[in-house]
Design a protein around this motif. Structure first.
Motif, short mmCIF file in Angstrom:
data_model
loop_
_atom_site.label_atom_id
_atom_site.label_comp_id
_atom_site.label_asym_id
_atom_site.label_seq_id
_atom_site.Cartn_x
_atom_site.Cartn_y
_atom_site.Cartn_z
N SER A 28 42.36 34.96 33.28
CA SER A 28 41.13 34.09 33.81
C SER A 28 41.14 33.97 35.04
O SER A 28 39.52 33.74 35.61
N HIS A 29 42.67 34.52 35.64
CA HIS A 29 41.91 33.76 36.77
C HIS A 29 41.04 35.18 37.31
O HIS A 29 41.08 35.11 39.11
N ALA A 30 41.58 36.47 37.27
CA ALA A 30 40.86 37.74 37.64
C ALA A 30 39.25 37.36 37.74
O ALA A 30 38.30 38.18 39.08
N GLN A 31 39.02 36.65 37.77
CA GLN A 31 37.23 36.65 37.54
C GLN A 31 37.15 35.28 38.85
O GLN A 31 35.94 35.97 39.34
N LEU A 32 38.00 34.66 38.44
CA LEU A 32 37.64 33.32 39.65
C LEU A 32 38.16 34.03 41.30
O LEU A 32 37.83 34.19 42.31
N PHE A 33 38.69 35.14 41.65
CA PHE A 33 39.37 35.35 42.31
C PHE A 33 38.42 36.86 42.73
O PHE A 33 38.27 36.56 43.92
N GLY A 34 37.76 37.38 41.96
CA GLY A 34 36.45 38.39 42.31
C GLY A 34 35.33 37.83 43.18
O GLY A 34 35.24 37.74 43.88
N GLU A 35 35.31 36.96 42.08
CA GLU A 35 34.30 36.51 42.78
C GLU A 35 34.49 35.46 44.87
O GLU A 35 33.64 35.53 44.93
N LEU A 36 35.51 35.10 44.13
CA LEU A 36 36.06 34.26 45.22
C LEU A 36 36.59 36.04 46.60
O LEU A 36 35.97 35.40 48.31
N ILE A 37 36.51 36.01 46.34
CA ILE A 37 36.64 37.46 47.13
C ILE A 37 35.13 37.57 47.51
O ILE A 37 35.14 38.97 48.94
N GLY A 38 34.55 38.33 46.98
CA GLY A 38 33.45 38.42 47.21
C GLY A 38 32.58 37.72 47.79
O GLY A 38 31.56 37.36 49.41
N VAL A 105 37.22 44.21 45.81
CA VAL A 105 35.58 44.27 46.50
C VAL A 105 36.57 44.06 48.10
O VAL A 105 36.85 43.61 48.67
N THR A 106 36.16 45.22 49.63
CA THR A 106 36.80 45.31 50.15
C THR A 106 36.21 45.30 51.22
O THR A 106 35.17 45.26 51.95
N ILE A 107 36.12 44.67 52.20
CA ILE A 107 36.27 44.45 53.38
C ILE A 107 35.90 46.09 54.11
O ILE A 107 37.12 46.15 54.92
N THR A 108 34.85 46.37 54.63
CA THR A 108 34.65 47.69 55.62
C THR A 108 33.97 47.96 57.08
O THR A 108 33.14 46.89 56.92
#
Length: 114
Positions: A28-38, A105-108
């Motif tokens: 459940s935390h994977a989606q939250l942190f994915g959105e946070l990283i985005g 998602v990485t910062i490029t």
């Protein structure tokens, strides 16, 4: 004499629940942190472009001051150091995570080719 303090027991229970919910959460935390990283990427890109534009105006203003004999080395060094920090942020983050992003998602680099 054994005495139970309700306030301390409640605080301890809440803290234990919070820690266990973080440690034992499934995916459940994977989606939250994915959105946070985005969201962090979008904010970083936007702020970096704004900072580059404002720094360009600052360098032009310092150059105009230098043409008229009023070169402020303190301001020039502050602009250069600030631009270096913003430009090296990507390399620093990659170094800190050991280059292992696992599909996040990485910062490029935002160099736009003409």
């Amino acid at each position: 004499m054994l005495c139970i303090k309700v306030k301390k027991l409640t605080i301890l229970t809440i803290m234990l629940f919070a820690v266990s919910s973080v440690l034992f959460a499934a995916d459940s935390h994977a989606q939250l942190f994915g959105e946070l990283i985005g969201s962090g990427n979008k904010i970083f890109y936007g702020m970096r472009n704004i900072i580059y534009a404002v720094a360009g105006f600052g360098i032009i203003a310092i150059a105009i001051g230098g043409f008229f004999g009023n070169l402020n080395w303190k301001w020039l060094s502050a602009v250069i150091i600030g631009l270096m920090i913003i430009a090296l942020t990507v390399a620093l983050l990659t170094y800190m995570v050991d280059g292992n992003t696992n599909g996040a998602v990485t910062i490029t680099d935002t160099l736009i080719s003409g």
